[in-house]
Each structure stands twice: as structure tokens, then as C-alpha cells.
Design a protein around this motif. Sequence first.
Motif, PDB file in Angstrom:
ATOM      1  N   ARG A  68       0.874  -1.307   0.118  1.00  0.00           N
ATOM      2  CA  ARG A  68      -0.118   0.001  -0.163  1.00  0.00           C
ATOM      3  C   ARG A  68       0.913   1.301  -0.154  1.00  0.00           C
ATOM      4  O   ARG A  68       2.174   1.103   0.139  1.00  0.00           O
ATOM      5  CB  ARG A  68      -0.819   0.241   1.224  1.00  0.00           C
ATOM      6  CG  ARG A  68      -1.679  -1.066   1.498  1.00  0.00           C
ATOM      7  CD  ARG A  68      -2.401  -0.885   3.050  1.00  0.00           C
ATOM      8  NE  ARG A  68      -3.195  -1.958   3.355  1.00  0.00           N
ATOM      9  CZ  ARG A  68      -3.719  -2.146   4.346  1.00  0.00           C
ATOM     10  NH1 ARG A  68      -3.735  -1.101   5.523  1.00  0.00           N
ATOM     11  NH2 ARG A  68      -4.265  -3.298   4.741  1.00  0.00           N
ATOM     12  N   LYS A  69       0.411   2.429  -0.218  1.00  0.00           N
ATOM     13  CA  LYS A  69       1.106   3.586  -0.350  1.00  0.00           C
ATOM     14  C   LYS A  69       1.244   3.864   1.243  1.00  0.00           C
ATOM     15  O   LYS A  69       0.722   3.348   1.933  1.00  0.00           O
ATOM     16  CB  LYS A  69       0.105   4.799  -0.761  1.00  0.00           C
ATOM     17  CG  LYS A  69      -0.206   4.739  -2.194  1.00  0.00           C
ATOM     18  CD  LYS A  69       0.575   5.206  -3.188  1.00  0.00           C
ATOM     19  CE  LYS A  69      -0.144   5.356  -4.605  1.00  0.00           C
ATOM     20  NZ  LYS A  69       1.062   5.086  -5.424  1.00  0.00           N
ATOM     21  N   HIS A  70       2.607   4.626   1.450  1.00  0.00           N
ATOM     22  CA  HIS A  70       2.969   4.888   2.661  1.00  0.00           C
ATOM     23  C   HIS A  70       1.722   5.453   3.563  1.00  0.00           C
ATOM     24  O   HIS A  70       1.866   5.331   4.733  1.00  0.00           O
ATOM     25  CB  HIS A  70       4.126   5.691   2.728  1.00  0.00           C
ATOM     26  CG  HIS A  70       3.847   7.325   1.905  1.00  0.00           C
ATOM     27  ND1 HIS A  70       3.638   8.346   2.896  1.00  0.00           N
ATOM     28  CD2 HIS A  70       4.080   7.596   0.941  1.00  0.00           C
ATOM     29  CE1 HIS A  70       3.276   9.378   2.195  1.00  0.00           C
ATOM     30  NE2 HIS A  70       3.629   9.118   1.114  1.00  0.00           N
ATOM     31  N   TYR A  71       0.932   6.313   3.204  1.00  0.00           N
ATOM     32  CA  TYR A  71      -0.022   7.153   4.047  1.00  0.00           C
ATOM     33  C   TYR A  71      -1.111   6.128   4.422  1.00  0.00           C
ATOM     34  O   TYR A  71      -2.248   6.446   5.013  1.00  0.00           O
ATOM     35  CB  TYR A  71      -0.556   8.454   3.391  1.00  0.00           C
ATOM     36  CG  TYR A  71      -1.136   8.309   1.892  1.00  0.00           C
ATOM     37  CD1 TYR A  71      -2.306   7.422   1.745  1.00  0.00           C
ATOM     38  CD2 TYR A  71      -0.320   8.730   0.880  1.00  0.00           C
ATOM     39  CE1 TYR A  71      -2.729   7.461   0.343  1.00  0.00           C
ATOM     40  CE2 TYR A  71      -0.629   8.485  -0.267  1.00  0.00           C
ATOM     41  CZ  TYR A  71      -1.834   7.836  -0.671  1.00  0.00           C
ATOM     42  OH  TYR A  71      -2.092   7.784  -2.036  1.00  0.00           O
ATOM     43  N   ASP A  72      -1.122   4.764   3.747  1.00  0.00           N
ATOM     44  CA  ASP A  72      -2.306   3.912   3.784  1.00  0.00           C
ATOM     45  C   ASP A  72      -1.585   2.657   4.958  1.00  0.00           C
ATOM     46  O   ASP A  72      -2.382   1.640   4.997  1.00  0.00           O
ATOM     47  CB  ASP A  72      -2.685   3.187   2.622  1.00  0.00           C
ATOM     48  CG  ASP A  72      -3.592   4.156   1.775  1.00  0.00           C
ATOM     49  OD1 ASP A  72      -4.290   5.045   2.651  1.00  0.00           O
ATOM     50  OD2 ASP A  72      -3.657   3.862   0.940  1.00  0.00           O
ATOM     51  N   ARG A  73      -0.567   2.871   5.665  1.00  0.00           N
ATOM     52  CA  ARG A  73      -0.082   2.125   6.699  1.00  0.00           C
ATOM     53  C   ARG A  73       0.333   0.729   5.923  1.00  0.00           C
ATOM     54  O   ARG A  73      -0.332  -0.311   6.480  1.00  0.00           O
ATOM     55  CB  ARG A  73      -0.846   1.829   7.681  1.00  0.00           C
ATOM     56  CG  ARG A  73      -1.330   3.287   8.528  1.00  0.00           C
ATOM     57  CD  ARG A  73      -2.093   3.054   9.764  1.00  0.00           C
ATOM     58  NE  ARG A  73      -1.856   2.218  10.678  1.00  0.00           N
ATOM     59  CZ  ARG A  73      -0.634   2.312  11.828  1.00  0.00           C
ATOM     60  NH1 ARG A  73      -0.065   3.314  11.762  1.00  0.00           N
ATOM     61  NH2 ARG A  73      -0.455   1.415  12.465  1.00  0.00           N
ATOM     62  N   PRO A  74       1.455   0.685   5.062  1.00  0.00           N
ATOM     63  CA  PRO A  74       1.888  -0.625   4.572  1.00  0.00           C
ATOM     64  C   PRO A  74       2.327  -1.473   5.546  1.00  0.00           C
ATOM     65  O   PRO A  74       2.162  -2.748   5.346  1.00  0.00           O
ATOM     66  CB  PRO A  74       2.977  -0.169   3.721  1.00  0.00           C
ATOM     67  CG  PRO A  74       3.462   1.171   4.311  1.00  0.00           C
ATOM     68  CD  PRO A  74       2.352   1.672   4.800  1.00  0.00           C
ATOM     69  N   GLU A  75       2.542  -1.022   6.993  1.00  0.00           N
ATOM     70  CA  GLU A  75       3.091  -2.031   7.877  1.00  0.00           C
ATOM     71  C   GLU A  75       1.620  -3.150   8.389  1.00  0.00           C
ATOM     72  O   GLU A  75       2.093  -4.053   8.766  1.00  0.00           O
ATOM     73  CB  GLU A  75       3.477  -1.166   9.157  1.00  0.00           C
ATOM     74  CG  GLU A  75       2.643  -0.414   9.858  1.00  0.00           C
ATOM     75  CD  GLU A  75       2.650   1.131   9.078  1.00  0.00           C
ATOM     76  OE1 GLU A  75       1.983   1.911   9.887  1.00  0.00           O
ATOM     77  OE2 GLU A  75       3.084   1.256   8.015  1.00  0.00           O
ATOM     78  N   GLU A  76       0.446  -2.615   7.961  1.00  0.00           N
ATOM     79  CA  GLU A  76      -0.516  -3.367   8.199  1.00  0.00           C
ATOM     80  C   GLU A  76      -0.500  -4.646   7.371  1.00  0.00           C
ATOM     81  O   GLU A  76      -1.211  -5.676   7.476  1.00  0.00           O
ATOM     82  CB  GLU A  76      -1.864  -2.680   8.304  1.00  0.00           C
ATOM     83  CG  GLU A  76      -1.951  -1.576   9.495  1.00  0.00           C
ATOM     84  CD  GLU A  76      -3.403  -0.734   9.418  1.00  0.00           C
ATOM     85  OE1 GLU A  76      -3.983  -1.077   8.242  1.00  0.00           O
ATOM     86  OE2 GLU A  76      -3.536   0.166  10.132  1.00  0.00           O
ATOM     87  N   GLU A  77      -0.009  -4.685   6.184  1.00  0.00           N
ATOM     88  CA  GLU A  77       0.239  -5.796   5.572  1.00  0.00           C
ATOM     89  C   GLU A  77       1.388  -6.697   5.795  1.00  0.00           C
ATOM     90  O   GLU A  77       1.528  -7.933   6.002  1.00  0.00           O
ATOM     91  CB  GLU A  77       0.419  -5.277   3.844  1.00  0.00           C
ATOM     92  CG  GLU A  77      -0.827  -4.667   3.444  1.00  0.00           C
ATOM     93  CD  GLU A  77      -0.836  -3.993   2.113  1.00  0.00           C
ATOM     94  OE1 GLU A  77      -1.817  -3.736   1.553  1.00  0.00           O
ATOM     95  OE2 GLU A  77       0.397  -3.967   1.656  1.00  0.00           O
ATOM     96  N   ILE A  78       2.611  -5.829   5.870  1.00  0.00           N
ATOM     97  CA  ILE A  78       3.871  -6.384   5.974  1.00  0.00           C
ATOM     98  C   ILE A  78       4.127  -7.024   7.271  1.00  0.00           C
ATOM     99  O   ILE A  78       4.900  -8.078   7.558  1.00  0.00           O
ATOM    100  CB  ILE A  78       5.066  -5.121   5.943  1.00  0.00           C
ATOM    101  CG1 ILE A  78       5.058  -4.643   4.517  1.00  0.00           C
ATOM    102  CG2 ILE A  78       6.254  -5.717   6.400  1.00  0.00           C
ATOM    103  CD1 ILE A  78       5.681  -3.544   4.390  1.00  0.00           C
ATOM    104  N   GLN A  79       3.253  -6.829   8.463  1.00  0.00           N
ATOM    105  CA  GLN A  79       3.464  -7.599   9.632  1.00  0.00           C
ATOM    106  C   GLN A  79       3.032  -9.173   9.531  1.00  0.00           C
ATOM    107  O   GLN A  79       3.317  -9.749  10.485  1.00  0.00           O
ATOM    108  CB  GLN A  79       2.311  -6.956  10.642  1.00  0.00           C
ATOM    109  CG  GLN A  79       0.916  -7.221  10.320  1.00  0.00           C
ATOM    110  CD  GLN A  79      -0.090  -6.364  11.397  1.00  0.00           C
ATOM    111  OE1 GLN A  79       0.295  -6.178  12.488  1.00  0.00           O
ATOM    112  NE2 GLN A  79      -1.145  -6.084  10.806  1.00  0.00           N
ATOM    113  N   TYR A  80       2.397  -9.572   8.163  1.00  0.00           N
ATOM    114  CA  TYR A  80       2.135 -10.728   8.252  1.00  0.00           C
ATOM    115  C   TYR A  80       3.456 -11.593   7.531  1.00  0.00           C
ATOM    116  O   TYR A  80       3.358 -12.986   7.456  1.00  0.00           O
ATOM    117  CB  TYR A  80       0.766 -10.951   7.378  1.00  0.00           C
ATOM    118  CG  TYR A  80      -0.263 -10.555   8.205  1.00  0.00           C
ATOM    119  CD1 TYR A  80      -0.947 -11.253   9.367  1.00  0.00           C
ATOM    120  CD2 TYR A  80      -0.829  -9.369   8.046  1.00  0.00           C
ATOM    121  CE1 TYR A  80      -2.044 -10.735  10.017  1.00  0.00           C
ATOM    122  CE2 TYR A  80      -2.026  -8.881   8.814  1.00  0.00           C
ATOM    123  CZ  TYR A  80      -2.402  -9.632   9.818  1.00  0.00           C
ATOM    124  OH  TYR A  80      -3.466  -9.139  10.479  1.00  0.00           O
TER     125      TYR A  80
END
Length: 194
Positions: free
Chosen positions: A76-88
Motif C-alpha cells: 500500500r502507499k505509505h499513508y495507507d499504513r503498509p505495515e498493516e500488510e507487512i506484519q504478516y
Amino acid sequence: RSGSNWDYQLSDPTNSPSPQMSVRYAFLWKSSKVSLLGKAYLDRAISDICYREPFIGEFRVKGDSLSFYVLNYHSRKHYDRPEEEIQYFDQYPKRLDSDRIFIAGDFNLDYRHEVWDPLKGMGFTSILDLAPTTLKRACAEGNFLNHAIDNIFYPRKLFTLKDKGRIDIVGDCENLATARGVSDHLPVFGLFEW
């Protein structure tokens, strides 16, 4: 036409919230050196979590008995919180039943973000530190590079990094508009040995 034989596989469009957000991934390999085992696939198991789910391929170097996986990913774009995907992503060694995994792509955050800590704790590291890989819209004092968000993560105990870098497709500010017509990112590469 007169060079080496290459093979490739393209993904279907990602299952994204909108068609404008959807992407297709590709793997390209020299068929005399590497084989794709089976068919690469989009990780539909996490398509409800990821705006653009990763494309996964299992490969084998000719003459080697062990395979490795490559995850091609655009967050996701940086302002859409990519960490919410990468955490998996720390679940992939268990899900794929392998530690021989390369996670490559545009992460929209750099390797210092705490979301990478679980993977780092499992022995994964990035090939690039804080080397900017995105292209600005315009040069500022001769500089056309911006954020350090493209990278490759790999298990450092299983693979030796022999070379790494960014491929400068711009050269100088006069070529920035032409380069941005192709991509707003520099390609990154890693040369590994095991």
C-alpha cells in the motif's frame, strides 16, 4: 534473439480495492540456470489484508537439490499504513515450510521500520540500507532520488550476498522525465551465493 534463453511468468491482476490500484507482477529468469517449480501464484490467502497480494514463485538453480521462494510484492502507499500488510510476512517461513525465501519489492517504508523486527529476529536482513530508490518529480540541486523503500530481504545465514545495488536508469537530471515515463523507481538487485 541471439542471446540466452529466458522464461517468464506474469501474474493475474491483484485482488485490489479498485482497478486503478491493481497490479500485475512478473518473474523473469534465465532458463539455462534456473527452473520455476510448478506455477507462480498470487497469495490469495491474504488478499483481504493486502491491497496487492504478493506473487510467489518457487525456483531451483540447475544442479541444486534445494529450492527457494521469491515473493514479489508492492505494498500500500505509505499513508495507507503498509505495515498493516507487512506484519504478516514473518509467517511465510512456516506457511511455505521453508527458510529459503527472498522478499522483494516496493515496501513504501524503509528497513528501519519496526514492522521488520520479527523477520530480522528470524535472521532476515535487507540488501540495501538507506539507499534512495524512488525518483523525484523534479531535480533539486542535481538530486533526483528520494525514498529508500525498494529492497530485497533474505535469510543471511543461508545465503551470502556477493553484490548489491541500484541500477541508475536516470544518469542525470536531463533524463529524469524519460526515466519516470518507465518507472518512478530504480531497479534494485542482489547477487547471492549458497
